[in-house]
Design a protein around this motif. Structure first.
Motif, short mmCIF file in Angstrom:
data_model
loop_
_atom_site.label_atom_id
_atom_site.label_comp_id
_atom_site.label_asym_id
_atom_site.label_seq_id
_atom_site.Cartn_x
_atom_site.Cartn_y
_atom_site.Cartn_z
N MET A 56 -33.71 -52.59 -20.84
CA MET A 56 -32.76 -53.61 -21.23
C MET A 56 -31.35 -53.13 -20.93
SD MET A 56 -34.61 -55.54 -24.28
CE MET A 56 -33.42 -56.74 -24.11
N HIS A 219 -32.82 -58.80 -19.78
CA HIS A 219 -31.97 -58.85 -20.95
C HIS A 219 -32.48 -59.94 -21.89
CE1 HIS A 219 -29.11 -60.67 -17.80
NE2 HIS A 219 -29.70 -61.69 -18.39
N HIS A 221 -34.47 -60.99 -25.00
CA HIS A 221 -34.88 -60.35 -26.26
C HIS A 221 -36.32 -60.64 -26.65
CE1 HIS A 221 -31.10 -58.49 -27.58
NE2 HIS A 221 -30.61 -59.34 -26.70
#
Ligand SMILES: Nc1ncnc2c1ncn2[C@@H]1O[C@H](COP(=O)(O)OP(=O)(O)O)[C@@H](O)[C@H]1O
Ligand SMILES: [Mg+2]
Length: 262
Positions: A56, A219, A221
């Motif tokens: 990430m 990126h 979540h």
């Protein structure tokens, strides 16, 4: 999720055979005219065989550069990348080509399907390159497409499919030669929330059924909760690495995502 306290407290003893990829103090510097861009600044990371690892980091943190290093698509400016213990920079062109064709399956944010080819032909391609007979690769491509839920879409071309369906074709293609490692660069980046969730679930299913190692840049979540480990990349360095049990997520809750928000 039930969790044994000892398991979290005791570090697991591992030997080198447990790692499919070892990235050792890797630097990557791009030259732009007179300017140098340090995309990676001394990254060290070991990928455990069979794990689901998410990398990430914000845009520009070096995720795609890492993807290219781990997937033998580019070489470091400094440091080394080991694949199953072999130093990638010491492999011949033929060995690298073999690795890319047989050992790694690639998934990209923009799907990278060949527009003039049908789903079946796109999935067949890596098997054609590996020299498989036609009858065999056509059967296998159809079986992989059925596995990703596209058994009824074999003869559709990419533009006749939705984004989620295109990414399913790309997943089937990545699995075509039964790779050891799937590398996915922002696989949900071009998809809506629900479709992205379905793609993540499909990758998890692939991992559970075949034991394939998954490394994914994101990126998103939604990837946090499903990952065995999460690497936080910042400005080309590893900021921290967290195991699943160290990530603060409640069951059914996605960190950073509020389902009640508009
Ligand atoms: N081919 C390239 N030439 C010059 N700079 C590059 C190149 N590829 C990436 N960069 C730079 O390296 C940094 C990291 O890029 P990248 O790995 O693509 O990050 P991310 O995937 O996390 O967005 C950025 O500053 C980017 O502009
Ligand atoms: Mg990127």
């Amino acid at each position: 999720m039930a969790q044994e306290p000892e398991a979290a407290a005791t570090p697991v003893e591992r030997d080198e055979n447990d790692f499919i990829i070892s990235v050792e103090d890797v630097w990557k510097t791009y030259r732009m005219g007179d300017e140098e861009v340090h995309a990676l600044r001394g990254v060290t990371l070991k990928v455990i065989r069979g794990e689901y690892l998410s990398i990430m980091g914000p845009s520009g943190s070096g995720k795609t550069t890492m993807f290219n290093m781990v997937g033998a698509l580019d070489t470091p400016s400094k440091g080394k990348v080991l694949v199953n213990g072999a130093n990638m920079s010491e492999l011949s062109q033929a060995q690298i080509a073999y690795l890319r064709c047989h050992s790694v399956g690639y998934i990209f944010q923009s799907f990278n399907l060949i527009p003039v080819m049908t789903a079946l032909e796109n999935v067949s391609l890596p098997m054609v390159f590996s020299g498989m007979p036609r009858k065999e690769y056509e059967e296998k491509a159809a079986a992989k497409l059925a596995l990703v839920g596209l058994g009824e879409r074999l003869h559709h071309k990419p533009l006749e499919l939705s984004g989620g369906q295109m990414q399913r074709v790309a997943i089937a293609r990545a699995m075509a030669n039964d790779p050891e490692l799937i590398l996915a660069d922002e696989p949900t980046g071009n998809l809506d929330l629900k479709t992205g969730q379905e793609i993540i679930e499909l990758m998890l299913k692939m991992q559970a059924e075949s034991g394939v190692t998954i490394v994914t840049n994101t990126h998103d979540h939604k990837m946090l909760g499903v990952s065995d480990r999460v690497v936080d990349l910042r400005d080309g360095t590893v900021e921290k690495i967290r195991r699943r049990d160290e990530i603060n997520i409640k069951e059914g809750h996605i960190e950073g995502f509020d389902p009640t928000a508009e």
